[in-house]
Design a protein around this motif. Structure first.
Motif, PDB file in Angstrom:
ATOM      1  N   ALA A  34      13.348  -2.202   7.568  1.00 26.49           N
ATOM      2  CA  ALA A  34      12.657  -3.143   8.701  1.00 26.49           C
ATOM      3  C   ALA A  34      11.611  -3.707   8.232  1.00 26.49           C
ATOM      4  O   ALA A  34      11.199  -4.882   9.034  1.00 26.49           O
ATOM      5  N   GLU A  35      10.483  -3.148   7.576  1.00 23.95           N
ATOM      6  CA  GLU A  35       9.341  -3.352   7.929  1.00 23.95           C
ATOM      7  C   GLU A  35       9.098  -4.059   6.234  1.00 23.95           C
ATOM      8  O   GLU A  35       8.081  -4.648   6.000  1.00 23.95           O
ATOM      9  N   GLY A  36      10.006  -4.478   5.870  1.00 23.67           N
ATOM     10  CA  GLY A  36      10.409  -5.628   4.875  1.00 23.67           C
ATOM     11  C   GLY A  36       9.924  -4.841   2.956  1.00 23.67           C
ATOM     12  O   GLY A  36       9.214  -5.128   2.393  1.00 23.67           O
ATOM     13  N   TRP A  37       9.461  -3.455   3.225  1.00 23.57           N
ATOM     14  CA  TRP A  37       8.866  -2.795   2.038  1.00 23.57           C
ATOM     15  C   TRP A  37      10.370  -2.813   0.946  1.00 23.57           C
ATOM     16  O   TRP A  37      11.111  -2.686   1.150  1.00 23.57           O
ATOM     17  N   ILE A  38       9.292  -3.022  -0.304  1.00 23.93           N
ATOM     18  CA  ILE A  38      10.425  -3.039  -1.382  1.00 23.93           C
ATOM     19  C   ILE A  38       9.794  -2.203  -2.747  1.00 23.93           C
ATOM     20  O   ILE A  38       9.033  -2.217  -2.750  1.00 23.93           O
ATOM     21  N   PHE A  39      10.990  -2.405  -3.684  1.00 21.75           N
ATOM     22  CA  PHE A  39      10.530  -1.348  -4.761  1.00 21.75           C
ATOM     23  C   PHE A  39      10.972  -2.677  -5.826  1.00 21.75           C
ATOM     24  O   PHE A  39      11.187  -2.598  -6.352  1.00 21.75           O
ATOM     25  N   ALA A  40       8.971  -2.990  -6.572  1.00 20.67           N
ATOM     26  CA  ALA A  40       8.888  -3.869  -7.190  1.00 20.67           C
ATOM     27  C   ALA A  40       9.389  -3.910  -8.300  1.00 20.67           C
ATOM     28  O   ALA A  40      10.350  -4.433  -9.157  1.00 20.67           O
TER      29      ALA A  40
END
Length: 87
Positions: free
Chosen positions: A67-73
């Motif tokens: 929900a906070e927008g964190w991703i694993f690049a």
């Protein structure tokens, strides 16, 4: 080809949809934090400000992190132009 912009350094590179965001950054000579490149160490986690990504395998992110927008690049593939923020 999609444009990826990294904040706060305002660095831009392209990602072709066949490689992960991390691979595209490294192939462009950008020093992107990473260690394992398989989604286990969380070194490449960054926050997606805008754009769309997809994953072949969903990474282990909590609902709050998502929900906070964190991703694993290292696992994310750009599906549109992206603006990402490194902490």
């Amino acid at each position: 080809m999609h444009q990826v912009r990294l904040l706060p350094h305002d660095i831009t590179f392209t990602a072709d949809g066949q490689q992960t965001v991390l691979e595209a950054a490294l192939n462009s000579g950008i020093a992107f934090p990473n260690r394992c490149q398989v989604g286990a160490c969380a070194m490449c986690m960054c926050r997606k400000q805008t754009g769309e990504i997809s994953y072949q395998l969903e990474p282990m992110l909590t609902e709050k992190e998502q929900a906070e927008g964190w991703i694993f690049a290292c696992q994310a593939v750009a599906e549109s132009d992206l603006v990402l923020e490194l902490d």
